[in-house]
Design a protein around this motif. Sequence first.
Motif, PDB file in Angstrom:
ATOM      1  N   UNK A 247     -52.856   8.499   1.436  1.00 20.29           N
ATOM      2  CA  UNK A 247     -51.942   8.581   0.303  1.00 20.29           C
ATOM      3  C   UNK A 247     -52.485   7.883  -0.949  1.00 20.29           C
ATOM      4  N   UNK A 248     -51.833   8.185  -2.064  1.00 21.39           N
ATOM      5  CA  UNK A 248     -52.130   7.542  -3.344  1.00 21.39           C
ATOM      6  C   UNK A 248     -50.908   6.772  -3.803  1.00 21.39           C
ATOM      7  N   UNK A 249     -51.140   5.596  -4.382  1.00 24.04           N
ATOM      8  CA  UNK A 249     -50.064   4.763  -4.906  1.00 24.04           C
ATOM      9  C   UNK A 249     -50.337   4.446  -6.363  1.00 24.04           C
ATOM     10  N   UNK A 250     -49.266   4.415  -7.154  1.00 25.15           N
ATOM     11  CA  UNK A 250     -49.354   4.029  -8.562  1.00 25.15           C
ATOM     12  C   UNK A 250     -48.558   2.742  -8.718  1.00 25.15           C
ATOM     13  N   UNK A 251     -49.266   1.631  -8.866  1.00 25.24           N
ATOM     14  CA  UNK A 251     -48.688   0.294  -8.915  1.00 25.24           C
ATOM     15  C   UNK A 251     -48.314  -0.063 -10.342  1.00 25.24           C
TER      16      UNK A 251
ATOM     17  N   UNK B 299     -47.724  11.128  -1.805  1.00 27.69           N
ATOM     18  CA  UNK B 299     -48.231  11.277  -0.437  1.00 27.69           C
ATOM     19  C   UNK B 299     -49.256  12.384  -0.256  1.00 27.69           C
ATOM     20  N   UNK B 300     -50.165  12.133   0.689  1.00 26.04           N
ATOM     21  CA  UNK B 300     -51.104  13.122   1.191  1.00 26.04           C
ATOM     22  C   UNK B 300     -51.976  13.740   0.097  1.00 26.04           C
ATOM     23  N   UNK B 301     -52.384  12.926  -0.887  1.00 23.96           N
ATOM     24  CA  UNK B 301     -53.307  13.386  -1.916  1.00 23.96           C
ATOM     25  C   UNK B 301     -54.289  12.253  -2.223  1.00 23.96           C
ATOM     26  N   UNK B 302     -55.403  12.614  -2.839  1.00 21.01           N
ATOM     27  CA  UNK B 302     -56.375  11.621  -3.277  1.00 21.01           C
ATOM     28  C   UNK B 302     -56.323  11.494  -4.795  1.00 21.01           C
ATOM     29  N   UNK B 303     -55.846  10.378  -5.282  1.00 21.07           N
ATOM     30  CA  UNK B 303     -55.805  10.143  -6.715  1.00 21.07           C
ATOM     31  C   UNK B 303     -57.199  10.101  -7.295  1.00 21.07           C
ATOM     32  N   UNK B 304     -57.374  10.690  -8.477  1.00 16.42           N
ATOM     33  CA  UNK B 304     -58.686  10.783  -9.113  1.00 16.42           C
ATOM     34  C   UNK B 304     -58.730   9.997 -10.414  1.00 16.42           C
TER      35      UNK B 304
ATOM     36  N   UNK C  51     -55.202  17.121  -0.298  1.00 17.82           N
ATOM     37  CA  UNK C  51     -56.003  17.196   0.925  1.00 17.82           C
ATOM     38  C   UNK C  51     -56.013  18.601   1.509  1.00 17.82           C
ATOM     39  N   UNK C  52     -54.999  19.395   1.147  1.00 21.10           N
ATOM     40  CA  UNK C  52     -54.900  20.767   1.647  1.00 21.10           C
ATOM     41  C   UNK C  52     -55.957  21.629   0.960  1.00 21.10           C
ATOM     42  N   UNK C  53     -56.921  22.090   1.725  1.00 12.01           N
ATOM     43  CA  UNK C  53     -58.013  22.883   1.166  1.00 12.01           C
ATOM     44  C   UNK C  53     -57.556  24.261   0.713  1.00 12.01           C
TER      45      UNK C  53
ATOM     46  N   UNK D 108     -57.667  20.596  -8.079  1.00 12.62           N
ATOM     47  CA  UNK D 108     -57.237  19.510  -8.960  1.00 12.62           C
ATOM     48  C   UNK D 108     -55.858  19.828  -9.533  1.00 12.62           C
ATOM     49  N   UNK D 109     -54.983  18.821  -9.512  1.00 20.17           N
ATOM     50  CA  UNK D 109     -53.617  18.984  -9.994  1.00 20.17           C
ATOM     51  C   UNK D 109     -53.236  17.788 -10.845  1.00 20.17           C
ATOM     52  N   UNK D 110     -52.461  18.029 -11.895  1.00 17.28           N
ATOM     53  CA  UNK D 110     -51.976  16.961 -12.769  1.00 17.28           C
ATOM     54  C   UNK D 110     -50.479  16.796 -12.551  1.00 17.28           C
TER      55      UNK D 110
END
Length: 361
Positions: free
Chosen positions: A262-266, A277-282, A296-298, A303-305
Amino acid sequence: MRTALSAAVVVCAVTVVLPGAASAAPTAATGPVADSGAGVERISVAADGAQADDNSAGASITPNGRRIVYSSSAKNLTSDAPTAGDKVYLRDQRTSQTTRLGYLAPVQPPVISGDGEYVAYPHQWMNNVRIGHYQVSTGRSASGNCALFTCNQPSLSADGQSAAHASLSYRQQTYGQRVQVEDWDTNTTETVAAFDHTDPSRPSISGDARYLAYQDGKAKDVFVRDRTGGTTSGPIEGPSKEAAIVQLSENGSKVVYLSGPDTYVHDVSSGAAQLVPDVRGVAIDPTGRYLLYAPHDANGPSLTLRDLRTGTDETVANQPASAGIDAVSADGRDVVFQSAADDIVPGDTNAKSDIFVRRFY
Protein backbone atom coordinates in the motif's frame (compact mmCIF):
# COMPACT_ATOMS: atom_id res chain seq x y z
CA MET A 1 16.69 3.54 14.66
CA ARG A 2 13.49 4.43 16.55
CA THR A 3 14.52 7.59 18.36
CA ALA A 4 14.64 11.15 17.13
CA LEU A 5 17.86 12.08 15.42
CA SER A 6 19.83 15.16 16.37
CA ALA A 7 21.34 17.51 13.82
CA ALA A 8 25.00 18.40 13.66
CA VAL A 9 26.14 21.39 11.66
CA VAL A 10 29.42 21.25 9.82
CA VAL A 11 30.72 24.36 8.09
CA CYS A 12 32.31 23.60 4.72
CA ALA A 13 33.31 25.58 1.65
CA VAL A 14 31.65 24.95 -1.69
CA THR A 15 32.96 25.77 -5.10
CA VAL A 16 30.53 28.53 -6.07
CA VAL A 17 27.76 30.69 -4.60
CA LEU A 18 24.43 30.33 -6.38
CA PRO A 19 21.53 32.30 -5.64
CA GLY A 20 10.28 30.95 6.28
CA ALA A 21 7.97 28.20 7.18
CA ALA A 22 6.00 25.77 4.97
CA SER A 23 2.21 25.85 4.99
CA ALA A 24 0.04 22.77 5.01
CA ALA A 25 -2.45 24.53 2.72
CA PRO A 26 -2.16 23.99 -1.05
CA THR A 27 -0.16 26.62 -2.90
CA ALA A 28 -0.80 27.97 -6.37
CA ALA A 29 1.71 27.84 -9.18
CA THR A 30 2.80 31.09 -10.76
CA GLY A 31 3.49 31.81 -14.40
CA PRO A 32 1.96 28.68 -15.94
CA VAL A 33 2.55 27.69 -19.51
CA ALA A 34 -0.01 29.14 -21.90
CA ASP A 35 -3.08 26.91 -21.98
CA SER A 36 -2.87 24.57 -24.94
CA GLY A 37 -5.70 22.36 -23.79
CA ALA A 38 -5.83 18.83 -22.42
CA GLY A 39 -3.94 16.06 -24.16
CA VAL A 40 -0.57 14.36 -24.41
CA GLU A 41 2.61 15.60 -26.09
CA ARG A 42 5.99 14.02 -26.75
CA ILE A 43 8.68 16.45 -25.58
CA SER A 44 11.91 14.47 -26.18
CA VAL A 45 12.17 15.81 -29.71
CA ALA A 46 14.69 17.81 -31.75
CA ALA A 47 14.29 21.51 -32.53
CA ASP A 48 12.60 20.71 -35.82
CA GLY A 49 10.20 18.29 -34.14
CA ALA A 50 12.04 15.18 -35.26
CA GLN A 51 11.78 12.24 -32.88
CA ALA A 52 14.78 11.35 -30.72
CA ASP A 53 17.13 8.77 -32.25
CA ASP A 54 17.78 7.01 -28.92
CA ASN A 55 16.27 6.44 -25.47
CA SER A 56 15.16 9.20 -23.08
CA ALA A 57 14.21 8.77 -19.41
CA GLY A 58 14.05 10.24 -15.91
CA ALA A 59 11.91 13.37 -16.36
CA SER A 60 11.01 15.98 -13.71
CA ILE A 61 8.76 19.04 -14.18
CA THR A 62 8.56 22.44 -12.46
CA PRO A 63 5.44 23.33 -10.44
CA ASN A 64 4.20 25.70 -13.15
CA GLY A 65 4.73 23.08 -15.84
CA ARG A 66 7.05 25.23 -17.93
CA ARG A 67 10.37 23.41 -17.69
CA ILE A 68 11.08 19.69 -17.91
CA VAL A 69 14.47 18.10 -17.32
CA TYR A 70 15.41 14.59 -18.41
CA SER A 71 18.33 12.44 -19.58
CA SER A 72 18.80 10.99 -23.03
CA SER A 73 21.37 9.19 -25.15
CA ALA A 74 19.86 10.67 -28.32
CA LYS A 75 22.32 12.40 -30.65
CA ASN A 76 19.90 14.73 -32.44
CA LEU A 77 18.11 16.66 -29.68
CA THR A 78 20.36 19.72 -29.92
CA SER A 79 22.96 20.97 -32.38
CA ASP A 80 25.70 20.38 -29.78
CA ALA A 81 24.52 16.92 -28.74
CA PRO A 82 27.42 14.47 -28.22
CA THR A 83 27.84 11.43 -30.40
CA ALA A 84 27.56 8.92 -27.54
CA GLY A 85 26.43 8.53 -23.94
CA ASP A 86 23.61 9.88 -21.80
CA LYS A 87 23.36 13.63 -21.26
CA VAL A 88 20.90 15.91 -19.46
CA TYR A 89 18.48 18.10 -21.38
CA LEU A 90 16.06 20.83 -20.39
CA ARG A 91 12.86 21.44 -22.34
CA ASP A 92 11.18 24.85 -22.08
CA GLN A 93 7.52 24.31 -22.89
CA ARG A 94 6.87 28.02 -23.37
CA THR A 95 9.57 28.51 -26.02
CA SER A 96 9.70 24.90 -27.29
CA GLN A 97 13.49 25.01 -26.92
CA THR A 98 15.72 22.16 -25.72
CA THR A 99 19.08 22.87 -24.07
CA ARG A 100 21.83 20.44 -23.12
CA LEU A 101 23.18 20.89 -19.57
CA GLY A 102 26.77 19.80 -19.05
CA TYR A 103 29.00 17.21 -20.68
CA LEU A 104 29.00 14.47 -18.03
CA ALA A 105 26.74 11.44 -18.01
CA PRO A 106 24.17 11.28 -15.18
CA VAL A 107 24.21 8.21 -12.95
CA GLN A 108 20.76 9.11 -11.54
CA PRO A 109 17.87 11.14 -13.00
CA PRO A 110 18.31 14.92 -12.92
CA VAL A 111 16.24 17.14 -10.60
CA ILE A 112 15.11 20.74 -11.12
CA SER A 113 14.41 23.54 -8.64
CA GLY A 114 10.85 24.76 -8.21
CA ASP A 115 11.54 27.99 -10.06
CA GLY A 116 13.20 26.13 -12.93
CA GLU A 117 16.46 28.03 -12.55
CA TYR A 118 18.74 25.24 -11.26
CA VAL A 119 19.29 21.62 -12.24
CA ALA A 120 21.33 19.03 -10.38
CA TYR A 121 22.37 15.47 -11.14
CA PRO A 122 24.97 12.97 -9.88
CA HIS A 123 27.79 12.03 -12.22
CA GLN A 124 30.92 9.91 -12.00
CA TRP A 125 34.09 11.81 -11.07
CA MET A 126 37.33 9.87 -10.67
CA ASN A 127 36.72 7.29 -7.90
CA ASN A 128 33.52 8.80 -6.54
CA VAL A 129 30.24 10.39 -7.54
CA ARG A 130 29.68 14.12 -7.37
CA ILE A 131 26.61 16.24 -7.95
CA GLY A 132 26.79 18.78 -10.75
CA HIS A 133 24.72 21.96 -10.37
CA TYR A 134 23.68 24.05 -13.37
CA GLN A 135 22.15 27.51 -13.55
CA VAL A 136 19.80 27.59 -16.51
CA SER A 137 19.81 31.34 -17.26
CA THR A 138 23.60 31.78 -17.18
CA GLY A 139 24.94 28.33 -18.02
CA ARG A 140 27.16 28.36 -14.92
CA SER A 141 28.05 25.01 -13.43
CA ALA A 142 29.69 23.75 -10.25
CA SER A 143 30.20 20.57 -8.27
CA GLY A 144 28.90 20.30 -4.73
CA ASN A 145 31.07 19.80 -1.65
CA CYS A 146 31.86 16.11 -2.13
CA ALA A 147 35.66 16.15 -2.29
CA LEU A 148 36.02 13.37 0.31
CA PHE A 149 32.66 11.71 -0.27
CA THR A 150 30.54 10.16 -2.94
CA CYS A 151 27.26 12.12 -3.11
CA ASN A 152 23.99 11.21 -4.76
CA GLN A 153 20.18 11.35 -4.45
CA PRO A 154 19.92 15.18 -4.78
CA SER A 155 16.79 17.18 -3.96
CA LEU A 156 16.54 20.94 -4.60
CA SER A 157 14.58 23.67 -2.82
CA ALA A 158 12.27 25.96 -4.79
CA ASP A 159 14.92 28.64 -5.35
CA GLY A 160 17.77 26.16 -5.80
CA GLN A 161 19.71 27.69 -2.91
CA SER A 162 19.48 24.56 -0.76
CA ALA A 163 20.32 21.08 -1.97
CA ALA A 164 19.78 17.91 0.06
CA HIS A 165 21.79 14.81 -0.76
CA ALA A 166 23.12 11.55 0.61
CA SER A 167 26.86 11.20 1.06
CA LEU A 168 29.22 8.34 1.80
CA SER A 169 32.95 8.42 2.49
CA TYR A 170 34.75 6.33 -0.10
CA ARG A 171 37.98 6.42 1.92
CA GLN A 172 36.54 5.05 5.16
CA GLN A 173 33.42 3.01 4.55
CA THR A 174 32.83 2.72 8.29
CA TYR A 175 31.58 6.31 8.25
CA GLY A 176 28.32 5.07 6.78
CA GLN A 177 25.82 7.27 5.00
CA ARG A 178 24.93 10.86 5.89
CA VAL A 179 21.92 12.96 4.98
CA GLN A 180 23.10 16.51 4.33
CA VAL A 181 21.84 19.90 3.15
CA GLU A 182 24.15 22.31 1.35
CA ASP A 183 23.34 26.03 1.51
CA TRP A 184 25.04 27.93 -1.30
CA ASP A 185 24.22 31.32 0.23
CA THR A 186 26.01 30.70 3.54
CA ASN A 187 28.57 28.20 2.21
CA THR A 188 27.63 25.63 4.86
CA THR A 189 26.73 21.97 4.92
CA GLU A 190 24.36 20.66 7.59
CA THR A 191 24.42 16.98 8.50
CA VAL A 192 20.84 16.07 9.35
CA ALA A 193 21.32 12.36 10.00
CA ALA A 194 24.13 9.80 10.05
CA PHE A 195 23.85 6.04 9.67
CA ASP A 196 26.26 3.14 10.12
CA HIS A 197 25.22 1.53 6.84
CA THR A 198 25.01 2.34 3.14
CA ASP A 199 21.30 1.72 2.48
CA PRO A 200 19.68 4.62 0.56
CA SER A 201 18.21 7.54 2.51
CA ARG A 202 16.39 9.25 -0.39
CA PRO A 203 16.26 12.79 1.07
CA SER A 204 13.42 15.04 -0.12
CA ILE A 205 13.45 18.74 0.77
CA SER A 206 10.52 21.17 0.88
CA GLY A 207 10.39 24.21 -1.36
CA ASP A 208 11.33 26.61 1.44
CA ALA A 209 14.04 24.18 2.67
CA ARG A 210 12.50 24.06 6.14
CA TYR A 211 11.44 20.41 6.08
CA LEU A 212 13.51 17.42 5.03
CA ALA A 213 12.06 13.91 4.76
CA TYR A 214 14.39 10.92 4.53
CA GLN A 215 14.56 7.26 5.41
CA ASP A 216 16.73 4.87 7.34
CA GLY A 217 16.82 2.31 4.57
CA LYS A 218 18.12 -0.45 6.81
CA ALA A 219 15.60 -0.03 9.64
CA LYS A 220 12.78 0.73 7.12
CA ASP A 221 11.84 3.96 8.92
CA VAL A 222 10.94 7.41 7.57
CA PHE A 223 11.65 10.68 9.40
CA VAL A 224 10.84 14.36 8.90
CA ARG A 225 13.26 17.02 10.09
CA ASP A 226 12.04 20.54 10.85
CA ARG A 227 15.26 22.45 10.21
CA THR A 228 13.81 25.70 11.56
CA GLY A 229 12.36 24.23 14.72
CA GLY A 230 15.30 21.89 15.23
CA THR A 231 13.10 18.82 15.76
CA THR A 232 12.80 15.43 14.07
CA SER A 233 9.53 13.49 13.96
CA GLY A 234 9.22 9.79 13.31
CA PRO A 235 9.52 7.02 12.64
CA ILE A 236 6.64 7.30 10.20
CA GLU A 237 5.50 3.81 9.27
CA GLY A 238 2.58 1.71 8.19
CA PRO A 239 0.93 -1.26 9.91
CA SER A 240 3.77 -3.51 8.80
CA LYS A 241 6.19 -1.31 10.81
CA GLU A 242 8.18 -0.72 7.65
CA ALA A 243 8.24 2.28 5.34
CA ALA A 244 10.06 3.45 2.23
CA ILE A 245 9.91 7.12 1.30
CA VAL A 246 8.60 8.30 -2.05
CA GLN A 247 8.54 12.10 -1.79
CA LEU A 248 7.84 15.15 0.38
CA SER A 249 5.49 17.65 -1.25
CA GLU A 250 7.10 20.97 -2.13
CA ASN A 251 4.97 22.87 0.40
CA GLY A 252 6.15 20.47 3.11
CA SER A 253 2.66 19.36 4.06
CA LYS A 254 2.63 15.70 2.94
CA VAL A 255 5.03 12.77 2.89
CA VAL A 256 4.28 9.84 0.59
CA TYR A 257 5.66 6.49 1.68
CA LEU A 258 5.22 2.83 0.84
CA SER A 259 4.44 0.13 3.36
CA GLY A 260 3.68 -3.42 2.29
CA PRO A 261 1.53 -3.38 -0.86
CA ASP A 262 0.00 0.00 0.00
CA THR A 263 0.78 3.71 -0.24
CA TYR A 264 0.29 6.21 2.58
CA VAL A 265 0.13 10.00 2.46
CA HIS A 266 1.28 11.34 5.83
CA ASP A 267 0.10 14.79 6.93
CA VAL A 268 3.09 16.50 8.55
CA SER A 269 0.94 18.90 10.61
CA SER A 270 -1.62 16.46 12.05
CA GLY A 271 0.37 13.22 11.92
CA ALA A 272 -2.57 11.44 10.26
CA ALA A 273 -2.01 9.17 7.26
CA GLN A 274 -4.31 8.66 4.29
CA LEU A 275 -4.28 5.10 2.92
CA VAL A 276 -4.26 4.48 -0.81
CA PRO A 277 -4.51 0.67 -0.90
CA ASP A 278 -2.87 -1.80 -3.26
CA VAL A 279 -0.93 0.75 -5.33
CA ARG A 280 2.65 1.97 -5.55
CA GLY A 281 2.95 5.71 -5.03
CA VAL A 282 5.29 7.38 -7.52
CA ALA A 283 5.12 11.15 -6.88
CA ILE A 284 3.03 13.88 -5.30
CA ASP A 285 2.25 17.30 -6.70
CA PRO A 286 3.73 20.42 -5.02
CA THR A 287 0.49 21.19 -3.16
CA GLY A 288 0.19 17.71 -1.64
CA ARG A 289 -3.24 17.14 -3.14
CA TYR A 290 -2.54 14.96 -6.21
CA LEU A 291 -0.86 11.55 -6.01
CA LEU A 292 0.64 9.83 -9.03
CA TYR A 293 0.58 6.08 -8.56
CA ALA A 294 1.07 2.80 -10.39
CA PRO A 295 -1.62 0.18 -9.76
CA HIS A 296 -0.41 -3.32 -8.94
CA ASP A 297 -3.06 -4.69 -11.30
CA ALA A 298 -1.27 -5.25 -14.60
CA ASN A 299 -4.60 -5.20 -16.44
CA GLY A 300 -5.31 -1.56 -15.66
CA PRO A 301 -3.59 1.75 -16.50
CA SER A 302 0.14 1.88 -15.86
CA LEU A 303 -0.03 5.38 -14.29
CA THR A 304 -2.96 7.09 -12.57
CA LEU A 305 -3.38 10.50 -10.93
CA ARG A 306 -5.60 10.65 -7.84
CA ASP A 307 -7.17 13.74 -6.32
CA LEU A 308 -6.67 12.92 -2.62
CA ARG A 309 -9.36 15.39 -1.61
CA THR A 310 -12.16 13.99 -3.78
CA GLY A 311 -10.87 10.43 -4.30
CA THR A 312 -11.28 10.69 -8.07
CA ASP A 313 -8.79 9.20 -10.54
CA GLU A 314 -7.51 10.31 -13.95
CA THR A 315 -5.63 7.95 -16.27
CA VAL A 316 -2.18 9.22 -17.18
CA ALA A 317 -1.13 6.29 -19.36
CA ASN A 318 -2.84 3.08 -20.41
CA GLN A 319 0.28 1.86 -22.21
CA PRO A 320 3.33 0.56 -20.29
CA ALA A 321 4.93 3.66 -18.74
CA SER A 322 6.90 4.83 -15.71
CA ALA A 323 7.68 8.07 -13.88
CA GLY A 324 9.80 9.40 -11.03
CA ILE A 325 9.56 12.05 -8.33
CA ASP A 326 8.73 15.65 -9.31
CA ALA A 327 6.66 14.22 -12.16
CA VAL A 328 3.50 16.23 -11.36
CA SER A 329 3.05 19.99 -11.71
CA ALA A 330 1.03 22.02 -9.20
CA ASP A 331 -2.67 21.19 -8.89
CA GLY A 332 -2.20 18.07 -11.01
CA ARG A 333 -2.24 19.98 -14.29
CA ASP A 334 0.68 18.18 -15.98
CA VAL A 335 2.35 14.79 -15.53
CA VAL A 336 5.63 13.79 -17.22
CA PHE A 337 6.42 10.15 -17.84
CA GLN A 338 8.48 7.85 -20.07
CA SER A 339 7.30 5.07 -22.31
CA ALA A 340 8.51 2.99 -25.23
CA ALA A 341 4.95 2.51 -26.48
CA ASP A 342 4.45 3.60 -30.09
CA ASP A 343 0.75 4.51 -29.89
CA ILE A 344 0.71 7.38 -27.36
CA VAL A 345 1.16 10.05 -30.04
CA PRO A 346 0.94 9.76 -33.84
CA GLY A 347 4.12 9.16 -35.82
CA ASP A 348 6.10 7.44 -33.07
CA THR A 349 8.31 5.12 -35.09
CA ASN A 350 11.70 5.37 -33.37
CA ALA A 351 11.19 2.21 -31.25
CA LYS A 352 12.78 4.07 -28.31
CA SER A 353 11.74 5.23 -24.85
CA ASP A 354 10.41 8.80 -25.11
CA ILE A 355 9.38 11.50 -22.65
CA PHE A 356 5.74 12.60 -22.69
CA VAL A 357 3.69 15.17 -20.81
CA ARG A 358 0.00 14.62 -20.10
CA ARG A 359 -1.96 17.84 -19.59
CA PHE A 360 -5.34 17.51 -17.91
CA TYR A 361 -6.66 21.06 -18.44
